[in-house]
Motif scaffolding. Structure first.
Motif, mmCIF file in Angstrom:
data_model
loop_
_atom_site.group_PDB
_atom_site.id
_atom_site.type_symbol
_atom_site.label_atom_id
_atom_site.label_comp_id
_atom_site.label_asym_id
_atom_site.label_seq_id
_atom_site.Cartn_x
_atom_site.Cartn_y
_atom_site.Cartn_z
ATOM 1 N N LYS A 46 1.458 9.424 15.304
ATOM 2 C CA LYS A 46 0.382 9.218 14.328
ATOM 3 C C LYS A 46 -0.959 9.007 15.015
ATOM 4 O O LYS A 46 -1.960 9.588 14.605
ATOM 5 N N THR A 47 -0.977 8.192 16.057
ATOM 6 C CA THR A 47 -2.253 7.902 16.711
ATOM 7 C C THR A 47 -2.697 9.014 17.656
ATOM 8 O O THR A 47 -3.887 9.153 17.917
ATOM 9 N N GLN A 48 -1.746 9.786 18.138
ATOM 10 C CA GLN A 48 -2.062 10.861 19.089
ATOM 11 C C GLN A 48 -1.599 12.209 18.536
ATOM 12 O O GLN A 48 -0.980 13.017 19.230
ATOM 13 N N GLY A 49 -1.909 12.426 17.275
ATOM 14 C CA GLY A 49 -1.439 13.611 16.574
ATOM 15 C C GLY A 49 -1.821 14.923 17.232
ATOM 16 O O GLY A 49 -1.004 15.843 17.319
ATOM 17 N N HIS A 50 -3.057 15.029 17.695
ATOM 18 C CA HIS A 50 -3.487 16.287 18.318
ATOM 19 C C HIS A 50 -2.689 16.571 19.582
ATOM 20 O O HIS A 50 -2.237 17.697 19.800
ATOM 21 N N GLY A 71 -0.002 19.550 20.085
ATOM 22 C CA GLY A 71 -0.136 20.466 21.212
ATOM 23 C C GLY A 71 1.127 20.535 22.046
ATOM 24 O O GLY A 71 1.554 21.620 22.461
ATOM 25 N N PHE A 72 1.742 19.376 22.274
ATOM 26 C CA PHE A 72 2.997 19.350 23.032
ATOM 27 C C PHE A 72 4.074 20.127 22.291
ATOM 28 O O PHE A 72 4.813 20.910 22.887
ATOM 29 N N GLN A 79 3.642 22.554 20.135
ATOM 30 C CA GLN A 79 3.324 23.980 20.194
ATOM 31 C C GLN A 79 3.678 24.564 21.559
ATOM 32 O O GLN A 79 4.181 25.689 21.650
ATOM 33 N N LEU A 80 3.409 23.817 22.624
ATOM 34 C CA LEU A 80 3.762 24.262 23.965
ATOM 35 C C LEU A 80 5.266 24.433 24.091
ATOM 36 O O LEU A 80 5.753 25.447 24.598
ATOM 37 N N ALA A 81 6.019 23.451 23.605
ATOM 38 C CA ALA A 81 7.474 23.528 23.673
ATOM 39 C C ALA A 81 7.986 24.740 22.905
ATOM 40 O O ALA A 81 8.826 25.498 23.406
ATOM 41 N N LYS A 82 7.477 24.955 21.711
ATOM 42 C CA LYS A 82 7.918 26.090 20.892
ATOM 43 C C LYS A 82 7.577 27.407 21.574
ATOM 44 O O LYS A 82 8.408 28.326 21.630
ATOM 45 N N ALA A 83 6.374 27.510 22.118
ATOM 46 C CA ALA A 83 5.963 28.751 22.791
ATOM 47 C C ALA A 83 6.799 28.998 24.040
ATOM 48 O O ALA A 83 7.170 30.139 24.330
ATOM 49 N N ALA A 84 7.097 27.942 24.778
ATOM 50 C CA ALA A 84 7.859 28.098 26.019
ATOM 51 C C ALA A 84 9.291 28.526 25.756
ATOM 52 O O ALA A 84 9.884 29.252 26.559
#
Length: 118
Positions: free
Chosen positions: A22-26, A30-31, A33-38
């Motif tokens: 919640k506090t570090q949503g961006h 991003g993490f 999205q990186l995992a999904k892309a990798a």
């Protein structure tokens, strides 16, 4: 066999990270999205990429990673034979400590994977 409970560990990790998400949503988005892309199928299949990821988890001694990535491999249709062959490479590269975490990965597999026909 190990009595280590990866289901509880994964649940606890997710619960502990909920406020952080919640506090570090961006950053967490991003993490993710990186995992999904990798892991997306490419020259290597998602299953092969997850086998690589689990090998890193074993040799880096990350119990939480072992739980999450064994679960992913089960969902991707990995066989026990594929898992064991990858774990033998981990032991080759990581020695005794990798063997201990290979045992942990096998225990997680036993609890998460459906029984394979003989």
């Amino acid at each position: 066999m190990s009595t280590f409970n990866h289901h509880d560990l994964m649940r606890d990790i997710n619960a502990s990270l909920a406020p952080f998400r919640k506090t570090q949503g961006h950053a967490m988005t991003g993490f993710g999205q990186l995992a999904k892309a990798a892991i997306t199928d490419g020259a290597l299949s998602a299953k092969h990429k997850e086998l690589i990821v689990l090998s890193i988890a074993v040799t880096q001694r990350c119990s939480g990673c072992i739980g999450f990535h064994v679960k992913a491999l089960v969902q991707l249709g990995c066989t026990r034979a594929e898992l064991e062959e990858m774990l033998s490479v981990c032991v080759y590269m990581g020695g005794g400590p990798a063997l201990m975490y290979a045992a942990e990965a096998m225990a997680a597999w036993e609890k998460m994977a459906p029984a394979e026909p003989n």
